[in-house]
Design a protein around this motif. Structure first.
Motif, mmCIF file in Angstrom:
data_model
loop_
_atom_site.group_PDB
_atom_site.id
_atom_site.type_symbol
_atom_site.label_atom_id
_atom_site.label_comp_id
_atom_site.label_asym_id
_atom_site.label_seq_id
_atom_site.Cartn_x
_atom_site.Cartn_y
_atom_site.Cartn_z
ATOM 1 N N ASP A 183 20.041 -38.613 73.093
ATOM 2 C CA ASP A 183 18.794 -38.506 73.857
ATOM 3 C C ASP A 183 18.799 -37.248 74.722
ATOM 4 O OD1 ASP A 183 17.298 -41.066 73.267
ATOM 5 O OD2 ASP A 183 19.208 -41.896 73.930
ATOM 6 N N ARG A 184 19.958 -36.911 75.290
ATOM 7 C CA ARG A 184 20.035 -35.711 76.130
ATOM 8 C C ARG A 184 19.897 -34.445 75.293
ATOM 9 N NH1 ARG A 184 23.648 -39.127 78.841
ATOM 10 N NH2 ARG A 184 25.477 -38.312 77.760
ATOM 11 N N HIS A 213 28.711 -49.236 75.699
ATOM 12 C CA HIS A 213 27.329 -49.505 75.311
ATOM 13 C C HIS A 213 26.807 -50.705 76.093
ATOM 14 C CE1 HIS A 213 23.797 -50.398 72.866
ATOM 15 N NE2 HIS A 213 23.950 -49.216 72.278
ATOM 16 N N TYR A 243 25.871 -46.396 78.213
ATOM 17 C CA TYR A 243 24.943 -45.693 77.336
ATOM 18 C C TYR A 243 24.252 -46.725 76.457
ATOM 19 C CZ TYR A 243 28.006 -46.164 73.218
ATOM 20 O OH TYR A 243 28.750 -46.653 72.179
ATOM 21 N N GLY A 244 23.186 -46.295 75.816
ATOM 22 C CA GLY A 244 22.425 -47.187 74.953
ATOM 23 C C GLY A 244 21.079 -46.564 74.649
ATOM 24 N N PRO A 245 20.150 -47.355 74.118
ATOM 25 C CA PRO A 245 18.843 -46.808 73.750
ATOM 26 C C PRO A 245 18.166 -46.109 74.932
ATOM 27 C CG PRO A 245 19.106 -49.038 72.909
ATOM 28 C CD PRO A 245 20.276 -48.792 73.809
ATOM 29 N N ARG A 257 19.447 -43.744 76.660
ATOM 30 C CA ARG A 257 20.459 -43.163 77.554
ATOM 31 C C ARG A 257 21.720 -42.872 76.755
ATOM 32 N NH1 ARG A 257 20.404 -46.250 83.416
ATOM 33 N NH2 ARG A 257 18.149 -46.357 83.696
ATOM 34 N N SER A 258 21.705 -41.775 76.031
ATOM 35 C CA SER A 258 22.846 -41.428 75.195
ATOM 36 C C SER A 258 22.922 -39.919 75.050
ATOM 37 C CB SER A 258 22.699 -42.070 73.805
ATOM 38 O OG SER A 258 21.688 -41.411 73.067
ATOM 39 N N PRO A 259 24.063 -39.385 74.570
ATOM 40 C CA PRO A 259 24.159 -37.941 74.315
ATOM 41 C C PRO A 259 23.079 -37.440 73.366
ATOM 42 C CG PRO A 259 26.335 -38.931 74.261
ATOM 43 C CD PRO A 259 25.363 -40.061 74.355
ATOM 44 N N ARG A 273 33.039 -44.491 77.975
ATOM 45 C CA ARG A 273 31.682 -44.990 78.067
ATOM 46 C C ARG A 273 31.623 -46.364 77.393
ATOM 47 N NH1 ARG A 273 31.925 -41.256 80.904
ATOM 48 N NH2 ARG A 273 30.602 -39.402 81.001
#
Length: 215
Positions: free
Chosen positions: A171-172, A192, A163-165, A167-169, A190
């Motif tokens: 963002d979802r 980073h 996950y990261g900028p 691509r993260s919860p 997970r």
């Protein structure tokens, strides 16, 4: 041995999200990064980011990149007949008299299979329960065998989902694609993307041939 992490000349076989992040860090450290992609549009995007992009099917360009690399990272996933990076890079490595100080293969925690709630450590038995995991097990073995046969310093990095900028919860949640998972006792593992990059460069600074790491 030169410190491949200090001012690296890095070749990344696989110019995806992780590969780009590693390439950018190499440039930030004053080095250079060459990334591969079969997609012309993606190569153009990598070039726009200040990275060098080549087609892995261009054998002369790949051989030249290998000859100038102090470190090589393979982040492309395996396919049915094995690791595409191994198939492409082996002839290039054999054709050059300059050997990289460090080779890292990006694998997956899928190699451990379902532990029924138990923990998996670096030296735990591999028991892949999925096609992806089985392919990763084979690719790991093939890279270690190649490293031993050619005298190369190969390390394995078993990653969970990244996950990261972007691509993260969070963002979802913003884009409406988040899902609620109700599974008592479920533990999500997970990592980073920036922590993966840090781990890879720490390994370049202190290589351990044949070592496996869970990041």
């Amino acid at each position: 041995m030169a410190d491949a992490a200090a001012s690296p000349s890095l070749l990344v076989y696989g110019g995806g999200w992780l590969g780009r992040a590693v390439g950018r860090e190499a440039v930030r450290r004053g080095g250079r990064a060459i990334l591969t992609s079969r997609d012309a549009d993606r190569r153009a995007g990598l070039t726009d980011e200040g990275l060098v992009a080549i087609d892995p099917n261009d054998a002369p360009a790949l051989t030249e990149a290998v000859a100038g690399a102090s470190a090589i990272l393979i982040s492309a996933p395996p396919v049915a007949d094995g690791c595409p990076g191994l198939k492409a890079l082996t002839p290039a490595l054999a054709a050059t008299e300059v050997w990289p100080d460090w080779i890292g293969y990006v694998s997956s925690t899928a190699v451990y299979g379902d532990r029924a709630g138990g923990w998996a450590l670096e030296d735990s038995e591999l028991n892949a329960a999925s096609l992806e995991g089985a392919r990763r097990v084979r690719a790991e073995r093939d890279w270690l065998d190649a490293g031993q046969g050619m005298g190369l310093t190969v390390q394995l990095f078993r990653l969970p989902a990244l996950y990261g900028p972007g691509r993260s919860p969070l963002d979802r949640l913003r884009d409406g694609t988040a899902r609620i998972v109700r599974k008592p006792g479920q533990v999500f593992n997970r990592v980073h993307v920036d922590d993966v990059v840090s781990g890879l460069f720490a390994s370049m600074a202190r290589p351990r041939p044949g070592a496996a790491y869970i990041l």
